[in-house]
Design a protein around this motif. Structure first.
Motif, PDB file in Angstrom:
ATOM      1  N   SER A  98     -80.440  62.012  20.081  1.00 32.05           N
ATOM      2  CA  SER A  98     -79.728  63.256  19.737  1.00 32.05           C
ATOM      3  C   SER A  98     -80.665  64.301  19.149  1.00 32.05           C
ATOM      4  N   LEU A  99     -81.736  63.852  18.462  1.00 37.42           N
ATOM      5  CA  LEU A  99     -82.665  64.812  17.862  1.00 37.42           C
ATOM      6  C   LEU A  99     -83.844  65.146  18.778  1.00 37.42           C
ATOM      7  N   GLN A 100     -83.858  64.540  19.957  1.00 33.57           N
ATOM      8  CA  GLN A 100     -84.876  64.867  20.964  1.00 33.57           C
ATOM      9  C   GLN A 100     -84.359  66.035  21.816  1.00 33.57           C
ATOM     10  N   TYR A 101     -85.225  66.619  22.647  1.00 32.85           N
ATOM     11  CA  TYR A 101     -84.700  67.535  23.649  1.00 32.85           C
ATOM     12  C   TYR A 101     -83.641  66.799  24.434  1.00 32.85           C
ATOM     13  N   VAL A 135     -71.719  75.429  22.494  1.00 36.98           N
ATOM     14  CA  VAL A 135     -71.807  75.544  21.031  1.00 36.98           C
ATOM     15  C   VAL A 135     -70.596  76.306  20.479  1.00 36.98           C
ATOM     16  N   SER A 302     -68.975  72.893  13.098  1.00 38.39           N
ATOM     17  CA  SER A 302     -69.564  71.885  13.994  1.00 38.39           C
ATOM     18  C   SER A 302     -70.241  72.578  15.172  1.00 38.39           C
ATOM     19  N   ARG A 303     -69.854  73.841  15.448  1.00 42.11           N
ATOM     20  CA  ARG A 303     -70.412  74.598  16.583  1.00 42.11           C
ATOM     21  C   ARG A 303     -70.504  73.715  17.827  1.00 42.11           C
ATOM     22  N   ILE A 325     -79.018  78.273  25.071  1.00 46.57           N
ATOM     23  CA  ILE A 325     -78.720  77.390  23.920  1.00 46.57           C
ATOM     24  C   ILE A 325     -79.310  75.990  24.051  1.00 46.57           C
ATOM     25  N   GLN A 326     -79.716  75.604  25.263  1.00 50.88           N
ATOM     26  CA  GLN A 326     -80.176  74.234  25.563  1.00 50.88           C
ATOM     27  C   GLN A 326     -79.051  73.199  25.444  1.00 50.88           C
ATOM     28  N   PRO A 328     -75.765  71.544  22.339  1.00 43.32           N
ATOM     29  CA  PRO A 328     -75.306  71.583  20.944  1.00 43.32           C
ATOM     30  C   PRO A 328     -76.242  70.768  20.051  1.00 43.32           C
ATOM     31  N   SER A 329     -76.238  71.078  18.773  1.00 44.21           N
ATOM     32  CA  SER A 329     -77.031  70.362  17.779  1.00 44.21           C
ATOM     33  C   SER A 329     -76.871  68.851  17.902  1.00 44.21           C
ATOM     34  N   GLY A 330     -77.980  68.137  17.782  1.00 41.98           N
ATOM     35  CA  GLY A 330     -77.943  66.678  17.819  1.00 41.98           C
ATOM     36  C   GLY A 330     -77.246  66.080  16.607  1.00 41.98           C
ATOM     37  N   PHE A 331     -77.409  66.727  15.441  1.00 43.26           N
ATOM     38  CA  PHE A 331     -76.669  66.260  14.261  1.00 43.26           C
ATOM     39  C   PHE A 331     -75.167  66.344  14.528  1.00 43.26           C
ATOM     40  N   SER A 332     -74.737  67.466  15.107  1.00 49.59           N
ATOM     41  CA  SER A 332     -73.319  67.617  15.445  1.00 49.59           C
ATOM     42  C   SER A 332     -72.886  66.538  16.435  1.00 49.59           C
ATOM     43  N   LEU A 335     -72.753  63.006  14.756  1.00 43.76           N
ATOM     44  CA  LEU A 335     -71.707  62.841  13.741  1.00 43.76           C
ATOM     45  C   LEU A 335     -70.298  63.041  14.302  1.00 43.76           C
TER      46      LEU A 335
END
Lengths: 487, 487
Positions: A98-101, A135, A302-303, A325-326, A328-332, A335
């Motif tokens: 999730s935190l990678q591309y 997002v 949460s976008r 945007i590539q 949504p956030s990996g943290f989002s 979680l």
């Protein structure tokens, strides 16, 4: 179900048509090939992500104390997402991923959950539908415009609509043409008249908020939706249904307190059945794009949202998202997915049922207060059945200074009430802020739904606790009495 | 420092100029006014956010075991962010705020941290600079184009550049004009010639990756940057510096193993001094927009970046972001801010110093392997001093089939090597994939920096562990030997 959607790629914009696959990305077919060292991509090692584990405290279904109940040891679930897959439970999106591309369309686990949910709720008619993550609906709407319109084009919108959505359109140099609405949403007969007499190419899309419309609070019935959809097929345009409020559908308003207690939904089946069918659920041709979001049902920050529609059109959004945007956030993603996997489909339905109960209650309190505090001689209102908003219509001709100080101009009465209400301690938004103006050079007479001397104010029961809501509405009622010289 | 930046609003696009403030947003000046019930916005209550607390395990500074070391009880810090402010430590972004509709510019705590960091590293020259958050440089670049260019415009870019950035430009109908580069970045003299002989309006912006350029791996010296900046002032264009790799600056490559051990930076001051100054640090007129990101230094999936530039121009980005991305994910903001507040400015510098050491080592291993395994008769290379990429240039005329099978076409040799390398077990990206083509109807002769028969391949030492890196490069070396008929 083996039906295929229509090929609607002729509706794509020049921008969308010109988006190419890059040869660089095509190299990624070799990624992970055994025996091959892939030195193609600038990806940092997951060892360098300074997060080993993230976790969250969430409430446990079925939310017996209500969805707003404090989270205590008794109703708490802890979710954990580790960096490495082997440390996680099933169906988690590990941080190394999730935190990678990421996958532009969203990670498989959360996409699969949302597809399953979509099948359960909307039962899409044709097979080749797809779902991609965004997002949030604001961005999804901007991307939709870029994918289907060009500077100088016109699109159809409800005659009063979300002002931020209009700003998105206007800055792109796209014009908006207002279609009349009433308390049941878009009026098919009036829309048909507009289409029949339209000169030049028919706009490529209709933007609508069918459920709990912003600002009017109206919701379209199934019959209305079917009639509008038929027009879309006949005149070959797309329907973009912006549906953040879909699950804020409520029980019908009643003043009968005993009846209120009896009316809650009792099972998942009853809940799903009580929802008005969406445009996507009647879309046989693949001309509906559904914009869905967690903003109103989980949390705006949460976008995270998603688009449902036919695969061939959504593929063009992916090409756009790859270079904007590539994903949504990996943290989002980790979680939200953690919460959804923990709750499961049924737990998520429990949550949505809880939301229905909360908003029904808040709506009831708002309408009760309007009934109690507003001068009924000058106001009319329809209790909403969905969303966060209610509107109160006011006959400005009843204002004692209508013809004198205010020059028979309803806008001046609106401004006077707005200012008086702030003085009395309540702010609601003047309806004129949401009014759609047609393109300056349009040749068509705009069909006006309401009387010219009616104005309205938009209020919300969502954002404040119940006691503040009652105080605020009492104050707005006072302002109306002062302005209209009543008792 | 009381210097003001120049007014450069004449460089804004029609789209950016047309963005309005909405009257709805202006109502928010009344939000929080004592005695006023604000029924203006459709915000859900924070009580309905199903997250009570989120937390994360992060490594503790100063990262003695290296930044990639496993996180154990001995080097672990736990960060916690609660829903309510009163349960949190100082400077946290509580979930009630981060998961609500947010400040488009980013929450104050993380913005303040990044401003402080920016002051420490870049020391902006003029006073009225600002910093706004983005969802990463890809989006920031798209937003920059929308803010300063229109369909049909031309912009300047490095003659080889990041292909995804080019796709963003091309789909917007904007043309790219290539400016020659060498191993020290953009060549001011050649750029000056282009500008002197330019016909028609000068493009409004230059897009550059000054440090660890993608794909060439080159980095611009301070002298070069100053010369390019002077051209920007003289010809009135903006410099967009896309700087994801800024902190992947490394020690100079040396084959002397003893010297390698001695060359690490030893203090924060030494570290900061060793960084090549950025464009923003020499920007007296406010014509630099710096795109910064956590993607390469924390994690790409955080989808969090920021833009530094003059306030008046950044305000236009805010209006765009309000109706597109809104703001970065609240989960990202709370967890990134939690980490930064826990580490502090000095802990974050420790992390960046750790990154410098890691990438220096990986770069060394890559160049050592190229030296060891590649046929030195046909290749040339400059060890990069920043970023994730290295390039290997190849003289195609030395290919035995250059004039025969390959028709004296370097592109055919490139393709043959690419395929042979995959066969041997290593993929690197052909340089031609990054080549910028000038607009079809341009009247200017493109100044070509390199020899026409030179090709190059881009590799990375970032994405794979060291042993795989060595094996991969050995295989690429084999492929070259096969192609060039060597031993």
């Amino acid at each position: 179900m083996t039906q295929s959607p229509k090929d609607l790629t002729h509706l794509l914009s020049a921008e969308a048509k010109s988006r190419k696959n890059s040869p660089l990305k095509e190299c990624f077919v070799y990624f992970g090939q055994p025996g091959l060292t892939f030195l193609g991509g600038g990806l940092p090692l997951a060892d360098y992500f300074p997060y080993n584990k993230i976790s969250a405290e969430i409430p446990t279904p079925g939310f017996e104390g209500g969805i707003g109940a404090p989270i205590t040891e008794a109703n708490k679930t802890e979710i954990e997402v580790y960096r490495l897959k082997e440390n996680n439970g099933p169906n988690q999106i590990e941080l190394a991923r999730s935190l990678q591309y990421g996958y532009t369309e969203g990670h498989k686990e959360i996409v699969d959950f949302l597809k399953e949910h979509t099948k359960m709720i909307h039962k899409p008619v044709y097979d080749e539908w797809d779902l991609i993550c965004t997002v949030g609906n604001t961005e999804a709407w901007d991307s939709t415009l870029r994918t289907f319109t060009s500077r100088g084009d016109t699109i159809f919108v409800e005659e009063y609509t979300f002002s931020s959505a209009l700003e998105t359109v206007n800055a792109l140099g796209v014009h908006t043409f207002p279609v009349p609405i009433d308390e049941h949403g878009l009026i098919p007969e009036k829309f048909a008249t507009i289409l029949e007499t339209w000169e030049g190419p028919i706009p490529r899309l209709l933007y609508t908020i069918p459920t709990g419309q912003n600002p009017t609070g109206s919701s379209a019935s199934l019959e209305r939706r079917k009639a509008i959809y038929e027009l879309a097929c006949k005149y070959d345009f797309l329907i973009v249904e912006d549906e953040p409020y879909y699950f804020l559908q409520m029980e019908k308003y009643t003043t009968d307190l005993e009846a209120r207690k009896a009316r809650h939904v009792h099972s998942h089946e009853e809940f799903i059945k009580a929802l008005v069918p969406s445009y996507i659920s009647i879309d046989a041709e693949g001309r509906v794009l559904r914009l869905d979001s967690f903003s109103k049902v989980i949390a705006p920050g949460s976008r995270f949202g998603w688009i449902v529609g036919q695969k061939k059109l959504l593929e063009r959004f992916l090409r756009l998202h790859e270079v904007s945007i590539q994903c949504p956030s990996g943290f989002s993603q980790s979680l939200l997915n953690g919460l959804l996997q923990s709750w499961g489909q049924t737990g998520y339905l429990d949550w949505l049922i809880g939301l229905r109960a909360e908003y029904t209650h808040k709506r009831d309190v708002a309408i009760d207060s309007i009934h109690k505090y507003f001068p009924q001689e000058v106001v009319t209102y329809d209790p909403p059945v969905a969303g966060m908003f209610f509107t109160v219509s006011i006959d400005t001709t009843k204002h004692p200074k209508f013809a004198t100080d205010h020059n028979s101009d309803p806008a001046k009465v609106e401004e006077a009430i707005f200012q008086q209400a702030i003085k009395q301690g309540c702010l609601m938004i003047p309806g004129s802020y949401f009014k759609v103006t047609p393109p300056p050079d349009h040749k068509l007479t705009v069909v006006d739904a309401g009387s010219a001397n009616q104005i309205f104010f938009r209020g919300t029961y969502a954002a404040v606790p119940l006691d503040a809501l009652q105080v605020g509405l009492e104050n707005f009622g006072k302002a109306l009495r002062v302005e209209f010289g009543l008792n």
